[in-house]
Design a protein around this motif. Sequence first.
Motif, PDB file in Angstrom:
ATOM      1  N   GLN A 192       0.831  -1.221   0.000  1.00 12.70           N
ATOM      2  CA  GLN A 192       0.000   0.000   0.000  1.00 12.70           C
ATOM      3  C   GLN A 192       0.860   1.263   0.000  1.00 12.70           C
ATOM      4  OE1 GLN A 192      -2.879   0.023   3.175  1.00 12.70           O
ATOM      5  NE2 GLN A 192      -3.762  -1.909   2.563  1.00 12.70           N
ATOM      6  N   LEU A 193       1.970   1.195   0.726  1.00 15.72           N
ATOM      7  CA  LEU A 193       2.869   2.349   0.793  1.00 15.72           C
ATOM      8  C   LEU A 193       3.455   2.640  -0.600  1.00 15.72           C
ATOM      9  CD1 LEU A 193       4.583   4.429   2.363  1.00 15.72           C
ATOM     10  CD2 LEU A 193       6.173   2.586   2.932  1.00 15.72           C
ATOM     11  N   GLY A 194       3.931   1.583  -1.264  1.00 22.03           N
ATOM     12  CA  GLY A 194       4.504   1.740  -2.603  1.00 22.03           C
ATOM     13  C   GLY A 194       3.480   2.311  -3.575  1.00 22.03           C
ATOM     14  N   GLU A 195       2.263   1.784  -3.476  1.00 22.07           N
ATOM     15  CA  GLU A 195       1.185   2.234  -4.366  1.00 22.07           C
ATOM     16  C   GLU A 195       0.908   3.725  -4.144  1.00 22.07           C
ATOM     17  OE1 GLU A 195      -1.944  -0.926  -4.943  1.00 22.07           O
ATOM     18  OE2 GLU A 195      -3.127   0.683  -4.019  1.00 22.07           O
ATOM     19  N   LEU A 196       0.867   4.110  -2.858  1.00 22.76           N
ATOM     20  CA  LEU A 196       0.591   5.519  -2.530  1.00 22.76           C
ATOM     21  C   LEU A 196       1.681   6.436  -3.122  1.00 22.76           C
ATOM     22  CD1 LEU A 196      -0.371   6.721   1.037  1.00 22.76           C
ATOM     23  CD2 LEU A 196       1.121   8.058  -0.378  1.00 22.76           C
ATOM     24  N   LEU A 197       2.938   6.023  -2.971  1.00 18.70           N
ATOM     25  CA  LEU A 197       4.028   6.881  -3.461  1.00 18.70           C
ATOM     26  C   LEU A 197       4.015   6.967  -4.985  1.00 18.70           C
ATOM     27  CD1 LEU A 197       6.946   5.995  -1.010  1.00 18.70           C
ATOM     28  CD2 LEU A 197       5.254   7.826  -0.873  1.00 18.70           C
ATOM     29  N   SER A 198       3.717   5.853  -5.636  1.00 24.86           N
ATOM     30  CA  SER A 198       3.663   5.892  -7.106  1.00 24.86           C
ATOM     31  C   SER A 198       2.536   6.817  -7.566  1.00 24.86           C
ATOM     32  CB  SER A 198       3.475   4.478  -7.674  1.00 24.86           C
ATOM     33  OG  SER A 198       4.555   3.666  -7.251  1.00 24.86           O
ATOM     34  N   LYS A 199       1.409   6.761  -6.863  1.00 21.65           N
ATOM     35  CA  LYS A 199       0.264   7.639  -7.195  1.00 21.65           C
ATOM     36  C   LYS A 199       0.652   9.118  -7.021  1.00 21.65           C
ATOM     37  CE  LYS A 199      -3.559   8.281  -4.578  1.00 21.65           C
ATOM     38  NZ  LYS A 199      -4.578   7.815  -3.640  1.00 21.65           N
ATOM     39  N   LYS A 200       1.346   9.405  -5.931  1.00 13.89           N
ATOM     40  CA  LYS A 200       1.757  10.788  -5.657  1.00 13.89           C
ATOM     41  C   LYS A 200       2.785  11.283  -6.683  1.00 13.89           C
ATOM     42  CE  LYS A 200      -0.710  11.939  -2.181  1.00 13.89           C
ATOM     43  NZ  LYS A 200      -1.537  13.158  -2.143  1.00 13.89           N
ATOM     44  N   GLU A 201       3.640  10.376  -7.147  1.00 15.47           N
ATOM     45  CA  GLU A 201       4.611  10.763  -8.179  1.00 15.47           C
ATOM     46  C   GLU A 201       3.887  11.214  -9.443  1.00 15.47           C
ATOM     47  OE1 GLU A 201       8.572   8.047  -7.310  1.00 15.47           O
ATOM     48  OE2 GLU A 201       7.035   7.208  -8.598  1.00 15.47           O
ATOM     49  N   THR A 202       2.840  10.465  -9.775  1.00 17.90           N
ATOM     50  CA  THR A 202       2.063  10.820 -10.970  1.00 17.90           C
ATOM     51  C   THR A 202       1.372  12.167 -10.750  1.00 17.90           C
ATOM     52  OG1 THR A 202       1.671   8.469 -11.226  1.00 17.90           O
ATOM     53  CG2 THR A 202       0.328   9.927 -12.592  1.00 17.90           C
ATOM     54  N   GLN A 203       0.816  12.328  -9.571  1.00 18.72           N
ATOM     55  CA  GLN A 203       0.093  13.579  -9.262  1.00 18.72           C
ATOM     56  C   GLN A 203       1.006  14.805  -9.368  1.00 18.72           C
ATOM     57  OE1 GLN A 203      -1.898  13.386  -5.456  1.00 18.72           O
ATOM     58  NE2 GLN A 203      -2.252  15.591  -5.377  1.00 18.72           N
ATOM     59  N   TYR A 204       2.237  14.683  -8.848  1.00 12.50           N
ATOM     60  CA  TYR A 204       3.124  15.858  -8.800  1.00 12.50           C
ATOM     61  C   TYR A 204       4.169  15.878  -9.909  1.00 12.50           C
ATOM     62  CZ  TYR A 204       1.111  16.827  -4.239  1.00 12.50           C
ATOM     63  OH  TYR A 204       0.237  17.120  -3.228  1.00 12.50           O
ATOM     64  N   GLY A 205       4.225  14.814 -10.695  1.00 13.24           N
ATOM     65  CA  GLY A 205       5.260  14.739 -11.747  1.00 13.24           C
ATOM     66  C   GLY A 205       6.658  14.726 -11.144  1.00 13.24           C
ATOM     67  N   THR A 206       6.810  14.068  -9.987  1.00 10.28           N
ATOM     68  CA  THR A 206       8.113  14.017  -9.307  1.00 10.28           C
ATOM     69  C   THR A 206       8.560  12.570  -9.124  1.00 10.28           C
ATOM     70  OG1 THR A 206       6.953  13.999  -7.191  1.00 10.28           O
ATOM     71  CG2 THR A 206       7.782  16.130  -7.946  1.00 10.28           C
ATOM     72  N   GLN A 207       9.762  12.439  -8.579  1.00 12.86           N
ATOM     73  CA  GLN A 207      10.263  11.124  -8.213  1.00 12.86           C
ATOM     74  C   GLN A 207      10.362  11.125  -6.680  1.00 12.86           C
ATOM     75  OE1 GLN A 207      14.352  10.335  -9.471  1.00 12.86           O
ATOM     76  NE2 GLN A 207      13.621   8.564 -10.595  1.00 12.86           N
ATOM     77  N   ILE A 208       9.688  10.184  -6.042  1.00  9.14           N
ATOM     78  CA  ILE A 208       9.749  10.122  -4.568  1.00  9.14           C
ATOM     79  C   ILE A 208      10.428   8.810  -4.182  1.00  9.14           C
ATOM     80  CG2 ILE A 208       8.424  10.136  -2.415  1.00  9.14           C
ATOM     81  CD1 ILE A 208       6.130  11.497  -4.049  1.00  9.14           C
ATOM     82  N   PHE A 209      11.579   8.937  -3.534  1.00  7.67           N
ATOM     83  CA  PHE A 209      12.314   7.730  -3.166  1.00  7.67           C
ATOM     84  C   PHE A 209      11.731   7.104  -1.907  1.00  7.67           C
ATOM     85  CE2 PHE A 209      15.511  10.091  -5.612  1.00  7.67           C
ATOM     86  CZ  PHE A 209      15.890   9.099  -6.505  1.00  7.67           C
ATOM     87  N   LEU A 210      11.576   5.798  -1.956  1.00 10.00           N
ATOM     88  CA  LEU A 210      11.250   5.044  -0.741  1.00 10.00           C
ATOM     89  C   LEU A 210      12.584   4.506  -0.227  1.00 10.00           C
ATOM     90  CD1 LEU A 210       9.351   3.775   1.283  1.00 10.00           C
ATOM     91  CD2 LEU A 210       8.899   1.929  -0.323  1.00 10.00           C
ATOM     92  N   LEU A 211      13.026   5.093   0.850  1.00  9.96           N
ATOM     93  CA  LEU A 211      14.342   4.769   1.396  1.00  9.96           C
ATOM     94  C   LEU A 211      14.134   3.797   2.553  1.00  9.96           C
ATOM     95  CD1 LEU A 211      17.291   5.450   1.237  1.00  9.96           C
ATOM     96  CD2 LEU A 211      16.824   7.630   2.331  1.00  9.96           C
ATOM     97  N   SER A 212      14.599   2.568   2.349  1.00  8.64           N
ATOM     98  CA  SER A 212      14.319   1.508   3.319  1.00  8.64           C
ATOM     99  C   SER A 212      15.578   1.186   4.123  1.00  8.64           C
ATOM    100  CB  SER A 212      13.831   0.273   2.547  1.00  8.64           C
ATOM    101  OG  SER A 212      13.541  -0.772   3.415  1.00  8.64           O
ATOM    102  N   ASP A 213      15.547   1.569   5.400  1.00 10.97           N
ATOM    103  CA  ASP A 213      16.682   1.297   6.293  1.00 10.97           C
ATOM    104  C   ASP A 213      16.480  -0.106   6.863  1.00 10.97           C
ATOM    105  OD1 ASP A 213      18.465   1.028   8.367  1.00 10.97           O
ATOM    106  OD2 ASP A 213      18.031   2.963   9.289  1.00 10.97           O
TER     107      ASP A 213
END
Length: 395
Positions: A192-213
């Motif tokens: 769900q987290l990945g899906e949300l970030l991909s959706k937001k990238e499309t919305q803003y035309g940006t790249q949002i990194f999911l940084l997994s520690d």
Amino acid sequence: MSIADRIQKSMAQGSWVRRMFEEGVSLKRQYGEENVFDLSLGNPVMEPPVEFHQELKRLAENPSPGMHRYMENAGYPETRAAVATQLSLETGIKFTMNDIIMTCGAAGALNVVLKTILNHGDEVIIFAPYFPEYINYIDNHGGIVRILPTNEQFIPKLDILEATVGAKTKAVLINSPNNPSGVVYSEEFVRQLGELLSKKETQYGTQIFLLSDEAYRKIIYDGLKYPSPLPHHPHSIVVTSHSKDLALPGERIGYIAVNPACSQQKEVIDGFIYCNRTLGYVNAPALMQHLVSRLQSVTVPVAEYQRRRDFLYDHLSEIGYSVMKPQGAFYMFPKSPLADDVALVRELQSWRVLTVPGSGFGTPGYFRILYCVDDRTLEGAIAGFRKAAQKFNLC
Ligand SMILES: Cc1ncc(COP(=O)(O)O)c(C=O)c1O
């Protein structure tokens, strides 16, 4: 004053973990090491596995010419290839050595990543409770930290994340298994987290990194399989180290892995290699790289940590503390029986039990107990937990 104002200010604020550690040093001097039960600083009690010493001996007895020289800033090709093979096995994603950069621990990896991706004023989202150094690392590279809450089970609230991610969001930094809560995010959550970030990238035309520690990825209990976020977001990056899984925190060896599906992947990797150099790390320690090449499938005996977790969890629950059973890492994060977590930690300290207030992790009302200690220390601390609970009418 000759040092920078902001460093002076942040030094004065200090860290709770360090403060408790230092107070512990003086208590030990006063009462004797064996009479202080230090459950504050995350230094694993375990020694590295036997395979580590065998490999160390083999390398010492068979030195190859040039094995201590400078190398490519990304690290030795054979080490990166070994990491790629292991990570492919664990995630089902096909990694090659070109996706891997060896670093000075997970801390070095995080600094390299943040230095590379952040423009001044870019936002990085983290979730409380969090590893306190994140705030420093983000600040090191001109980023703005946004701290979001988690629910009662310490899982990030996705509706709040959705409302917070904006055009300035450059990365969302997650940590599972989590320090300090011990929670492991489920497959469904990371999906769900990945899906949300991909959706937001499309919305803003940006790249949002999911940084997994993933510093604790291999310290996981009850036969759980680690749910990797990598398959769920192309712009995902893993930072991790062998500080915990091979018990080598002083040796400073870790790596960054970039999802092969990341767009402009080569540019991102080249940026990391460049920053590994310009931050002054130059490369991860040579000897350690030689060593861990052959130790990718080796881990400290996790059952030993699980035994300590069970011991502590059973005792705290029986005494009356409200605590979630950790699924990984080696920390427990019970609710403080007092609203003032610092007062609770002080009370425990009066029984010579050292813990860290939840305030130090952005979550007042809780406290962190570390259980990667020897049995004597853990067993000795129980009386103090009981006394504090009695004082506050928990039992
Ligand atoms: C969540 C988390 N991330 C990163 C680190 C840094 O680990 P390393 O020793 O690999 O730099 C730690 C160390 O305790 C940690 O707890």
